[in-house]
Every structure is written in structure tokens, then in C-alpha cells.
Design an enzyme around this catalytic site. Structure first.
Site, PDB file in Angstrom:
ATOM      1  NE  ARG A   7     -61.781   3.603-108.929  1.00 41.66           N
ATOM      2  CZ  ARG A   7     -61.512   4.743-108.325  1.00 41.66           C
ATOM      3  NH1 ARG A   7     -62.368   5.741-108.379  1.00 41.66           N
ATOM      4  NH2 ARG A   7     -60.372   4.893-107.672  1.00 41.66           N
ATOM      5  CG  ASN A  25     -63.924   2.298-105.989  1.00 38.23           C
ATOM      6  OD1 ASN A  25     -64.477   1.205-105.893  1.00 38.23           O
ATOM      7  ND2 ASN A  25     -62.667   2.481-105.706  1.00 38.23           N
TER       8      ASN A  25
END
Ligand code: ZN
Ligand code: ZN
Ligand code: FE
Length: 739
Positions: A7, A25
Site C-alpha cells: 500500500r 487492503n
């Protein structure tokens, strides 16, 4: 995959492209939403593919156009457990070079042995639940200090959102216990470790997925003591060496082997030994199991040690699972080891070191655990809700999620009750982690396998589920097919020690024509009668007598004093009596027992100290550059009468056993070629799939692949999934998906 810095990587990349939106996520993958021109989006995706972090595995990128939306900036959304579908859990990653440098330069991390970042460190071993956040790991007990927190929250920092981030001021610590003293300072610990190792002492050391036992790999006495502690007489020990240069001192290394040895998974690699280590480390085997340091602590001790190679073997008593808890370690090792090194972070999920070798330049996993589990295998099928129980020996099980096959880490031999408990606990863990509910339960046909019994119990708990029993060798072959995405009729050749056959006999030298919906047993090794139950696989001489009795009758033993020097005559006579009276006998077509028999005939191994010792030692002595072989016959089955006749003749002529071993191996390669040709002629099929534990024989696999390819066959063998029973669950799962 969660926990590999994906991320933040996306965030920084989005900023570079001046994109606005967010990344999230999710249990089923990573979702990125951006507001962008098509061209920019395409370039952005290109960069994702190019630059993604080492341990993240981008399998596919799906692009969808949605309604127009504007965003003020680019954000990382907090993870939510929002789906039953599931993303991956990262395996543990060896410490990276940047972290090793930090341990020399960052004030709060000088020699700090738990240094990690988004690119490295513990993952699976500390995870209790998903999504992967610090609170759901065994790091939850440690509150981050302000410095760590500022790194953790700084998007441009390498430790941004590194869940196990820690430093000298806030993280876990090692303790060394020696002679009733507890040493807590890292410098003191390292000094004592160096001293004890030099003195030939044995130290229990807490690793990433369990405890190890360690001693100087050059100190013969220390290694022999270690064998006593582990109650392990002959099986080779793994060795950790200081660095890649040192590895070259102890083993011959190809370029590919260097790469794999230094990969972030850091497996133990079986390498051609240069025989520089103390003899009892490998007991003379031609291969040695070598690995490189993978925890910061390993690097630190090698800075202080005089030796550049230590035995680092799993901290367990023979056949039991590797010890993970500190209490258990003290209970077990306090009287046995000279010192214990522990630390105060819990290991939640046990993992052993993974073991691999290279054959024809490809990595072949022999034991799949640390660094690999629980990474999934992507299949072409809907595997949702399928549980594959695996086999009995070197067990791994497998659960299906979406189109993934998620393998457990190496569990072990289930007959040991501790190991079976580990199996059951691991199933519970996987069930929770991956939100799993069984719909189809697949097990080996063998009714006595504990994995099969577990499957039956599970089926009773979920009566609406379907229970499927699968033939052992068929599962081996399908496991290999799944690895290579094969879904057609192929020639399947499965060689191993034992697996229950459809006719109630023990199979293990099998030639199939099969696809994913079923198989035909085209041919097999000739059935031989053996006696003695479990003793047959533990005492190779029994197989030798069985073969000789089968092919040459009782007279052979009257005329020759063949076994006189090896096994006592009355023992042989008693055994023959069992065979003649059919007392506790059964029929086998096992390749493993054939190799056992030859190993015994050459007086290499009569009684096995560990699984497959006889075939391994037989392989280990093979003379190089021998092209000769023995005869054999093919009818409804493969007869080795000519093979044994030739071997006995060679023994009588005092031919070196290394030459005989080479000729025997070449014979098996020829059998495979001959049968492949016969089967191809009958069916027109040119694809040959090889699986089963016997193909962990490097010589056999190399020669077979080369010869079959030379003759125009397309050959498939196992790589990422072990060809031994540790890989069988994948085959079971795929068969379950195709019924
Ligand atoms: Zn790092
Ligand atoms: Zn800190
Ligand atoms: Fe098997």
C-alpha cells in the site's frame, strides 16, 4: 499479499503520477481507486508491475471504469475485514540489507536483533488473525516508542506501516541462559555465544518459527553430542554459513544455486559438499544442506564467532515438531543443551526451515515451510471450500479459497501424537485466517492414515459436505499437473515408498494414463511379497531377501553365502519362512523398496536410521560418467529379474559398488523411457508427468528429464510443491475440484 509494503508503495507511486484516490487492503486483494486519464492510468499500472516490492506477488491486475468521482488527495484506507474471500498472508522474509545497515548506523537500532522494515522481517510466524495489523500479531504486546511511531506513520519511511517495527527502546529482547545466569545485553549474549561455540558447546537458540540447536560445524565432538541430544544417529544436519562466499568453501555452487541460496526465502539448499565440515555433520553423504543467515541475530553472531559454519538443526526431539514456546524449550533443553537463547516475543505459527535443491537449473522444494508457507498455488479451478487432508508422512494439508490452493507449512509425520496435534491446531488456524468452511473433504484412500481419519471426523461435523477418497499415486501425479496447469490426458509416472492401491496392494512404481477426472493403471513394477508390516520400510534387507526369494527361490540362499556378512543367516531363514507361509505378508510394487533392496545388496544400509536413508545413501555413492545399465523386462508389469541377476554378477566380480549404483539408477531411467515409449505408441500421448518421493533423487530426476526430452517427450516434474507426500494435498484438492 498483506504485510509486504504494497500500500505505501502504491501511495508513493500515486504521488509521483499526481493521482488522487485511495488504496485499500481487503481480504480478497488490494483495491485502488483513482481519478485519472486512461494513458496515465496505464503508465501507473506498468510501474506497479515493474517496481512492486520483492515479496509481494502481483498475480493479476483487474481494471474497471466506475462513475465519475473526485478526491481531495491520495489516501491509504484503514483495512477492514470486509469479505469472506481472502487475500494472502505473507511468509516470513529474511532481513534485508538496508536493515542490516541500520543496525550499524541508527542510534536506536545499534545491534538490535529485531530490526525489520516493510521489505523484511517476521510475518506468518507472528500472525494471529487477518487483516494483518500489529494488534493481530504477537507484536501487540509491545507498544511502539515515539521514534518507531514516527517512522511507522511516515509514508516516505521504509518502516511505514511495517507492523512488527521495533527498536532497542521499545521492542522485544533476547536473553541468554547459561549456568543459572541470565544475560540480557546483546553484546554480552554475543560474547558468551562465541565463547561457548568455540568450546564445543551446544546452544538452543530461538529462531523465527521455532527453536534450533546450534554448535560449531567443525567440532566433531560437539556434533556427536548434538546427535545424542536429538537421538538422531545418522540423518544429516543442516549448516548455516556466514555468507555466500563462505558457502563456496563448503559446497560447489552454480550461479542458480547462489541466487536461490540468497533469495529472501533463504531455504536450506542441498549442495554438492566439498567435505570441509566435521564428518558427523553429513556422515559422508555427497550433499550437504546449507543455508545463509536470515534473522538479524544470525548476522550478529557470525560477526563474533570464530567459526564460519554452525550446525543449525531444528530444536526438537526426533519426530516431534520443532519447539516454539519458551516454557517447553526450557523444559526440554535445560538439562540437555549447555545454554538457551530465547526472546520475549511469541512464535504463533510454527515453521521449519524449508529445504530445496536445484535440478536442471530449477528449484525443487523438498520441504515447504518458512519463506514459502502460506503462499498459495493459483489453480485453474474453483477450489472454494475444498479441504485436502494430505498424506501420513511429511504431511502438509491444503485448503481451497477462490481459485487458490493454500498449503499448510510442513507438518511432519502424523503418527507422532505431538505432530498430529500440530496438524489439528494448524487446521484451526487456517480455518480462522482464511474464513474457511469445508464443502468437499478429500483424503487418501488409506483407512489408517490419521489425516484420513481427521477428514472423516470433519465430514461428520459437516454432514452436508462431501467426502472423497483418492488413490495416493494418482494424487501425486495430479499435484504435478496442477503445478504446470495441465488438464488433459497425460502419461503419469509415480515412484515412491508406499501408497495404498485400488487392489489392496501397496503401490509405488506406477505408470498411469490419466487426466483430472480419472486414471488407468497402464503398468507397474512387478509385485513382490514382503513380510513384517512397518519393519519392511525400516529394514531394507527384508526387501532384498524378498526380491531374491521372488526371482531365484530358496535355493539361492542355500547355494550362496550372500547375506552371511550382512544379516545373520537365521534372520534371513526366519524371514523366508514368513514369506513361504504367507505370515503377515503383503504385495508391493514400490520403487522405494526396490531401491532399498539394492542398497541392502550392496551392504550400504541394512537398517534405516531415518526415512529413505537407504535410497539416499545409494544415490550418494553413484560413480560419475557411467552409462552402462542392467536389463529388465516389460510385459503386463516390469520385471527386474535381469536387473538383480546383473547386480549379483557384478558383486561376485568385485565391481565397485559406486559403479553398480550408477548402473542401477541408469536402469530405472531406461525403464521410464521404455515405458513412456510403449505408452506413447499406444495412446499418442507425448507429455510425461513425474511425481512421488523417489524423484527427489537428483541423479534420477536429472537423467530422466534429459533423456525423455532428448527423445521428444515433454516432461513435467515438481518444483514449488514437493514431489514427496508433502505435495500430495494439492493433487487431492484438484481432484476434489474436478468431481
Ligand atoms: Zn528490512
Ligand atoms: Zn522503538
Ligand atoms: Fe507417496
Amino acid at each position: 499479499m498483506q504485510g509486504v509494503g504494497f500500500r505505501p508503495f502504491i501511495y508513493v507511486l500515486a504521488e509521483k503520477f499526481n493521482l488522487k484516490g485511495w488504496v485499500e487492503n481487503r481480504n480478497d486483494g488490494v483495491l485502488i481507486k483513482i481519478n485519472s486519464e486512461k494513458k496515465t492510468a496505464e503508465n501507473f499500472i506498468k510501474e506497479i508491475k515493474k517496481q512492486a516490492p520483492l515479496a509481494s506477488s502481483v498475480k493479476e491486475i483487474k481494471i474497471e471504469k466506475t462513475g465519475y468521482e473526485t478526491f481531495p488527495d491520495f489516501k491509504i484506507k484503514k483495512s477492514e475485514s470486509n469479505s469472506d474471500a481472502v487475500t494472502e498472508v505473507s511468509p516470513d522474509i529474511a532481513v534485508c540489507d538496508a536493515c542490516l545497515e541500520d543496525m550499524k548506523s541508527q542510534k536506536h537500532r545499534i545491534n538490535y536483533p529485531f530490526t525489520n522494515c516493510t521489505n523484511c522481517g517476521p510475518r506468518f510466524t507472528i500472525i494471529k488473525d487477518l487483516p494483518y495489523d500489529r494488534e493481530k500479531t504477537t507484536m501487540s504486546e509491545f507498544a511502539m516508542c515515539d521514534t518507531c511511531k514516527s517512522e511507522y506513520t511516515d509514508i516516505y519511511n521504509r518502516r511505514f506501516h511495517a507492523q512488527p517495527v521495533a527498536c532497542n527502546n521499545c521492542g522485544p529482547h533476547y536473553t541468554l541462559y547459561y549456568k543459572c545466569n541470565f544475560y540480557k545485553k546483546i553484546d554480552d549474549i554475543l560474547e558468551v555465544v562465541a565463547y561457548l561455540t568455540e568450546e564445543g558447546k551446544i546452544i538452543a537458540v530461538k529462531g523465527l518459527g521455532g527453536y534450533h540447536l546450534m554448535c560449531d560445524a567443525h567440532n566433531e565432538e560437539a556434533v556427536l553430542n548434538l546427535r545424542k541430544i536429538k537421538n538422531r544417529e545418522s540423518k544429516a544436519f543442516a549448516v548455516m554459513v556466514k555468507n555466500i562466499e563462505t558457502a563456496g568453501k563448503y559446497a560447489e555452487l552454480s550461479a542458480e544455486e547462489k541466487t536461490e541460496l540468497s533469495s529472501w526465502q533463504r531455504p536450506i539448499l542441498l549442495l554438492k559438499s566439498k567435505k570441509q565440515l566435521a564428518h558427523p555433520v553429513t556422515n559422508g553423504l555427497s550433499n550437504a544442506g546449507i543455508m545463509l543467515p536470515y534473522m538479524p541475530f544470525h548476522h550478529l553472531i557470525f560477526e563474533k564467532l570464530k567459526t564460519d559454519a554452525v550446525v543449525l538443526t531444528s530444536g526438537n526431539l526426533t519426530d516431534e515438531p520443532i519447539i516454539t514456546s519458551n516454557e517447553e524449550a526450557f523444559k526440554t533443553f535445560e538439562d540437555k543443551a549447555d545454554a538457551i537463547i530465547t526472546y520475549n516475543r511469541k512464535i504463533h505459527n510454527r515453521t521449519d526451515d524449508s529445504v530445496a535443491m536445484l535440478v536442471n537449473k530449477k528449484l525443487r522444494l523438498l520441504r515447504r515451510s518458512r519463506g514459502f508457507a502460506p503462499s498459495p498455488v493459483i489453480t485453474d479451478f474453483n477450489t472454494e471450500g475444498i479441504f485436502a487432508a494430505g498424506s501420513e508422512f511429511v504431511n502438509c494439508f491444503c485448503i481451497g479459497k477462490g481459485n487458490q490452493a493454500i498449503f499448510s507449512q510442513h507438518i511432519g509425520d502424523l503418527k507422532n501424537s505431538e505432530t498430529f496435534n500440530f496438524y489439528k491446531e494448524s487446521y484451526e488456524l487456517y480455518k480462522r485466517l482464511f474464513r474457511f468452511k469445508p464443502k468437499i473433504i478429500v483424503a487418501d484412500m488409506h483407512p489408517d492414515y490419521l489425516s484420513s481419519k481427521f477428514a472423516e471426523d470433519l465430514h461428520r461435523k459437516f454432514p452436508e459436505s462431501r467426502l472423497v477418497k483418492v488413490q495416493h499415486h494418482y494424487a501425486h501425479i495430479v499435484s504435478c499437473m496442477a503445478e504446470h496447469g495441465l488438464n488433459e490426458k497425460i502419461i503419469g509416472i509415480a515412484f515412491d515408498g508406499v501408497g495404498l492401491g485400488d487392489d489392496g496392494n501397496i503401490w509405488g512404481g506406477e505408470f498411469f494414463i490419466n487426466d483430472l477426472s480419472g486414471y488407468e493403471r497402464f503398468s507397474h513394477f512387478e509385485y513382490i511379497k514382503v513380510a513384517g508390516g512397518d519393519k519392511v520400510s525400516k529394514e531394507p534387507w527384508r526387501s532384498a531377501v524378498s526380491y531374491l526369494f521372488h526371482y531365484f527361490g530358496e535355493e539361492f540362499f542355500e547355494k550362496s553365502d550372500f547375506f552371511r556378512s550382512k544379516i545373520e543367516t537365521n534372520q534371513v531363514q526366519n524371514y523366508i519362512r514368513l514369506l513361504k507361509n504367507n505370515f503377515n505378508t503383503y504385495k508391493i510394487s514400490s520403487a522405494g523398496r526396490l531401491f532399498d533392496a539394492v542398497s541392502s545388496l550392496l551392504d550400504i544400509v541394512q537398517i534405516s536410521g531415518y526415512h529413505a536413508e537407504a535410497p539416499m545413501c545409494l544415490e550418494s555413492i553413484i560413480a560419475e560418467n557411467i552409462t552402462d545399465s542392467y536389463g529388465f523386462d516389460v510385459s503386463d508389469f516390469i520385471s527386474f529379474k535381469k536387473t538383480f541377476t546383473g547386480i549379483i554378477q557384478d558383486i561376485k566380480n568385485d565391481i565397485n559398488i559406486s559403479v553398480i549404483s550408477a548402473k542401477f539408477h541408469n536402469t530405472i531411467v531406461n525403464v521410464i523411457l521404455k515405458m513412456s515409449e510403449v505408452m506413447k505408441e499406444k495412446t499418442g500421448i507425448g507429455k510425461v508427468v513425474l511425481s512421488g518421493g523417489t524423484f527427489q533423487n537428483k541423479y534420477l530426476l536429472t537423467k530422466t528429464e534429459n533423456l525423455l526430452s532428448e527423445k521428444g517427450f515433454k516432461v513435467f516434474s515438481q518444483e514449488k510443491i514437493p514431489s514427496n507426500d508433502g505435495g500430495i494435498a494439492l493433487g487431492q484438492l484438484i481432484i476434489g475440484a474436478n468431481i
